[in-house]
Design an enzyme around this catalytic site. Structure first.
Site, PDB file in Angstrom:
ATOM      1  CG  ASN A 111      -1.952  -1.125   1.144  1.00 45.57           C
ATOM      2  OD1 ASN A 111      -2.940  -1.022   0.419  1.00 45.57           O
ATOM      3  ND2 ASN A 111      -1.698  -2.208   1.878  1.00 45.57           N
ATOM      4  CD  GLU A 112       4.786   1.598  -2.725  1.00 46.58           C
ATOM      5  OE1 GLU A 112       5.083   2.323  -1.758  1.00 46.58           O
ATOM      6  OE2 GLU A 112       5.602   0.830  -3.278  1.00 46.58           O
TER       7      GLU A 112
END
Length: 640
Positions: A162-163
């Site tokens: 989850n950037e």
């Protein structure tokens, strides 16, 4: 670092945090907590649902779970696992696949049913991904959700993949990887260009549904992002900050990863402290830089308004403290890194005698010497010391394949010119060309190519050392065996490396040893090289009398410098010496312009080195000391 307290929290920390002396102790505790969940579920006849992570962070947790299974009978037959993520596209048989990772690090060594293992599928077509992700979420829910989810944290602040930009309610999905994440993975893939641009990951919302969440982080490389995740504001720019919203999350850190938390980094802002000499020095330097005021201009009010009132009460007034700290910093600066002869050395970083010292500089890679301490290297040689340099590894990994062909072509042309070519070089050349045509990312080169690359770097290192002024007999290309052995196995013995180092130390009998002190990556070459050197010195200290007069100085690399309050010897460089250092770095042509492994800094090595040393000089000047062109810094390693 301030005193260690596993359960201590401060007003700065927005999530529960446990800090352990090292990652071994932390990993053991996390593994036991996972084992406890499994056993509790077994007693109830229920399934334990584990959310698992990959990467270096959980490896020791998995190792302990394997030990518990093999030695204490912990069974995983009632366990179902869901992994956080997988690169996309990715074949499960690829070395970089998280399927391979989990099999090697855990699943192949325990009794978990294969059908109970769930990992995102990197072989799907794009059209199949959405349905798979929805099914992944449904399958987790069908087991009643995750009992525990373990996480690492990336330097972008990602959890799973989850950037930055991920939403707090996001579910399992296909994502695009941040450039920094791909750079960090580049070594595993043989270059960033080979790292997939996408991945399938559990979402932040999926992670939040776990009954218990443990985020683990080890070593200094993670310290900055850990501080932001724990003490910073909640932001999509750092997805790990979303964990502040959870009532069932805990951060588990080693001391290095926790080192920038306020209670450790600036403890006087968080609590009452015992004002030791070293802590006072750190605090005064911080206060001066924080207020952008020279140390000698700091006032009692400056101290009182920044958590340092007790320091003034105990050791003040402010000016007395200022003078003391200023003088301590002034005494670290010396133009005589080998010691200045015939002077009172009681307030100098190095001894005056013997006037001509035996000096042995250890360089983990063939260019660390001139990049990290080239100016001091030159100064020691210029001042007449008996300077030796030891290049600990061949550095052959960091040579472009094209350079191999270029050098072999030169050898063939030269052999032809002197009518002395028996065809061996051409055969090697043709084999190399054929190998490079089909070479896969991260594929280990054949021995003859590794040797050729090593010779390229050896020639550059010798050229650099000669430029500094060393005679050939003082240049030692160790090429320690562990470096190539490590390409084939992670289980490596270092005994022959230690023995080779002992032999060199006994030959030189140095009064000074300089070594790389970059320990942020505990599995990196610099740390391994230091451990070999340390073990060699440790053994020699029990048998060899000369070791009693041997001092060990540590330098750091091209990226980061020691903080000012830790520096014990600061060697100022003139503009002319900076230029000479630059020319010494230029001798390493294979690392010029763009090295094979540039890291996440686009600057050339010589630029990084000059920026680092000029930044250090500027910091000294801001504190009110002399304004030098550049400063190289060292910390003395004290043997217990």
């Amino acid at each position: 670092m301030a005193r260690l307290n596993l359960l201590e929290e401060t007003r700065f920390e927005k999530v529960p945090v446990k800090v352990y002396p090292d990652q071994d102790a932390a990993s053991l505790d996390v593994a036991r907590r996972i084992a406890s969940i499994i056993k509790e579920k077994q007693e109830k006849g229920e399934t334990a649902v584990l959310g698992l992570a990959t990467g270096a962070t959980p490896i020791k947790v998995y190792k302990e779970l394997i030990r518990l299974h093999k030695e204490e009978g912990l069974s995983f037959k009632n366990v179902v696992t869901f992994n956080l993520d997988e690169y996309y596209p990715m074949q499960p048989t690829a070395d970089q696949s998280y399927v391979q990772f989990m099999d090697k690090q855990l699943f192949d060594h325990i009794d978990i049913p294969k059908e109970n293992i769930n990992i995102p599928d990197g072989t799907l077509t794009l059209e199949e991904v959405p349905a798979f992700c929805e099914g992944y979420e449904q399958k987790i829910s069908s087991f009643g959700g995750l009992d525990i989810q373990i996480l690492g944290i990336g330097r972008t602040g990602h959890i799973g993949f989850n950037e930055p930009g991920s939403a707090p309610n996001s579910g399992t999905r296909l994502v695009t990887l941040d450039d920094l994440t791909r750079r960090d993975a580049s070594r595993d893939f043989g270059g960033k260009e080979n790292v997939p641009t996408k991945a399938i990951t559990m979402g932040v919302g999926t992670i939040f549904k776990a009954k218990e969440i443990i985020l683990m982080a080890w070593n200094e490389k993670k310290a900055e992002i850990v501080k932001k995740a724990i003490e910073g504001d909640i932001s999509s720019d750092i997805p790990a900050t979303y964990l502040q919203l959870s009532d069932h999350v805990e951060f588990v850190l080693d001391q290095d990863a926790a080192s920038l938390l306020t209670r450790f980094d600036l403890p006087w802002l968080a609590e009452d402290v015992i004002w030791t000499e070293s802590l006072a020095k750190k605090a005064v330097v911080w206060l001066s830089l924080h207020l952008d005021k020279a140390i000698l201009k700091l006032t009692d009010d400056d101290y009182n308004n920044h958590g340092m009132a007790q320091l003034v009460t105990e050791q003040g007034p402010a000016y007395n403290i200022n003078i003391r700290i200023f003088n301590e910093l002034q005494r670290t600066i010396t133009g005589w890194p080998g010691g200045k002869p015939n002077v009172d050395d009681s307030s100098r970083p190095e001894r005056a005698e013997p006037a001509r010292k035996n000096v042995l500089l250890f360089s983990p890679h063939p260019d660390d010497d001139v990049i990290s301490m080239g100016g001091t290297f030159i100064r020691l040689a210029d001042q007449g010391h008996n300077v030796h340099v030891a290049y600990q590894t061949s550095g052959n990994t960091a040579v472009w394949d094209d350079d191999v062909l270029r050098y072999l072509e030169f050898v063939m042309d030269f052999a032809q010119a002197i009518a002395d070519d028996n065809g061996t070089t051409r055969k090697v050349y043709e084999e190399a060309r054929e190998f490079f045509k089909t070479k896969q990312p991260n594929q280990v080169d054949p021995e003859i190519i590794r040797i050729t690359k090593a010779y390229i770097r050896k020639g550059e290192a010798i050229a650099g050392a000669r430029f500094v002024g060393l005679p050939d007999e003082n240049i030692h290309f160790q090429a320690l065996p562990f470096y190539d052995r490590g390409k084939f196995s992670k289980e490596v013995s270092y005994e022959d490396d230690i023995q080779q180092t002992i032999e060199l130390l006994r030959k030189v009998k140095p009064h000074q040893v300089f070594a790389a002190g970059d320990f942020a990556d505990p599995h990196g070459t610099h740390k391994v090289c230091f451990d070999i050197l340390f073990e060699a010195l440790h053994r020699l200290s029990k048998t060899d009398e000369w070791t009693k007069d041997c001092w060990l100085w540590l330098y750091r690399g091209a990226w980061h410098e020691y903080p000012i309050h830790e520096i014990e010897m600061a060697v100022p460089l003139s503009p002319q010496e900076v230029k000479r250092k630059r020319l010494a770095i230029f001798k390493h042509q294979s690392q010029k312009d763009l090295p094979v492994f540039p890291g996440d800094d686009p600057r050339e090595f010589w630029v990084r080195a000059e920026d680092r040393t000029s930044d250090t000089a500027n910091l000294y000047h801001k504190l009110g000391l002399a304004n030098y062109e550049a400063i190289e810094a060292f910390v003395r390693w004290k043997f217990d």
